[in-house]
Design an enzyme around this catalytic site. Structure first.
Site, short mmCIF file in Angstrom:
data_model
loop_
_atom_site.label_atom_id
_atom_site.label_comp_id
_atom_site.label_asym_id
_atom_site.label_seq_id
_atom_site.Cartn_x
_atom_site.Cartn_y
_atom_site.Cartn_z
N ARG A 112 1.19 11.72 2.92
CA ARG A 112 0.44 12.98 2.83
C ARG A 112 -0.62 13.08 3.92
O ARG A 112 -1.02 14.19 4.30
CB ARG A 112 -0.14 13.17 1.43
CG ARG A 112 0.94 13.57 0.42
CD ARG A 112 0.36 13.72 -0.97
NE ARG A 112 -0.15 12.48 -1.49
CZ ARG A 112 0.57 11.58 -2.15
NH1 ARG A 112 1.85 11.82 -2.40
NH2 ARG A 112 0.03 10.47 -2.58
N GLU B 292 -1.68 -3.06 -6.73
CA GLU B 292 -1.94 -3.48 -8.11
C GLU B 292 -0.90 -4.52 -8.54
O GLU B 292 -1.23 -5.55 -9.11
CB GLU B 292 -1.88 -2.24 -9.00
CG GLU B 292 -2.50 -2.47 -10.35
CD GLU B 292 -2.45 -1.20 -11.19
OE1 GLU B 292 -2.09 -0.14 -10.65
OE2 GLU B 292 -2.74 -1.31 -12.39
P1 AMP Z 1 -5.31 3.35 -2.36
O1 AMP Z 1 -4.74 2.33 -1.44
O2 AMP Z 1 -5.41 2.88 -3.78
O3 AMP Z 1 -6.62 3.92 -1.86
O4 AMP Z 1 -4.29 4.54 -2.47
C1 AMP Z 1 -3.86 5.09 -1.35
C2 AMP Z 1 -2.77 6.08 -1.40
O5 AMP Z 1 -2.21 6.33 -2.69
C3 AMP Z 1 -3.37 7.33 -0.88
O6 AMP Z 1 -2.72 7.54 0.34
C4 AMP Z 1 -3.04 8.39 -1.88
O7 AMP Z 1 -2.20 9.32 -1.27
C5 AMP Z 1 -2.30 7.70 -3.01
N1 AMP Z 1 -3.00 7.80 -4.30
C6 AMP Z 1 -3.54 6.78 -4.99
N2 AMP Z 1 -4.06 7.18 -6.15
C7 AMP Z 1 -3.86 8.51 -6.21
C8 AMP Z 1 -4.18 9.53 -7.17
N3 AMP Z 1 -4.80 9.27 -8.30
N4 AMP Z 1 -3.82 10.80 -6.88
C9 AMP Z 1 -3.18 11.08 -5.73
N5 AMP Z 1 -2.85 10.18 -4.79
C10 AMP Z 1 -3.18 8.91 -5.03
#
Ligand code: AMP
Length: 175
Positions: free
Chosen positions: A63, A100
């Site tokens: 995205r 995770e």
């Molecule tokens: P993170 O590495 O946990 O910061 O997650 C990164 C990616 O996961 C980002 O590029 C987001 O597009 C997607 N993502 C994680 N959690 C969400 C959420 N609750 N809603 C939408 N996209 C999420």
């Protein structure tokens, strides 16, 4: 809240238990489907990043790509892509990071940043921060200076910005 940010907020849909139980997914497809909201998001991100005099903009799959394209054009800077392992066709640098459950790997073309320079990274959502931190590492390994990591949305309660340490990080919406 600023009227313009309120408009963006109205175009983010919250989907409980997607992709799995307990996750509140922030769906930006309503924003992408509104030329007014999408245009505004790009305008606001560009407004913030313009003073940074960037040499490169790096967008994170997938995205982040939707924001990175119009944003790079608005700023008039070269766009580079951070992708999941095995997707980029040329020689790559790779960084693995913990999810995770398990592990993931991100890649950047080895010739992406040339002599380095001032780089901003863009993605839609800052959640736990692992993805953005891996992208920062990839850029720094190639001699780039990450002057900002820019998001549409920061999920504040997840504390993702801690993973970014001293790297400046801003989001249009804090949710
Ligand atoms: P993170 O590495 O946990 O910061 O997650 C990164 C990616 O996961 C980002 O590029 C987001 O597009 C997607 N993502 C994680 N959690 C969400 C959420 N609750 N809603 C939408 N996209 C999420």
């Amino acid at each position: 809240m600023d009227e313009r940010l309120a408009l963006l907020r109205q175009h983010v849909r919250e989907v409980p238990d997607f992709p799995k139980a307990g996750i509140l997914f922030r769906d930006i497809t309503p924003l992408l489907a509104s030329p007014r909201a999408f245009g505004l998001a790009i305008e606001l991100l560009a407004e913030r990043l313009r003073p940074q005099r960037l040499d490169h903009l790096v967008a994170i799959e997938s995205r982040g790509f939707l924001l990175g394209g119009p944003l790079a054009l608005a700023l008039g800077v070269p766009l580079q892509l951070v992708r999941k392992a095995g997707k980029l066709p040329w020689k790559t640098d790779a960084v693995s990071y913990a999810l995770e459950y398990g592990e993931s790997t991100l890649e950047l073309h080895q010739d992406a940043l040339g002599a380095g320079g001032r780089v901003a990274i863009v993605d839609d959502v800052l959640a736990t921060g692992g993805t953005a931190a891996a992208a920062v590492t990839l850029v720094q390994r190639q001699g780039g200076q990450v002057v900002e990591v820019a998001f549409l949305i920061e999920l504040v309660a997840l504390g993702g910005r801690r993973q970014l340490g001293a790297t400046p990080c801003r989001a249009l919406l804090a949710l």
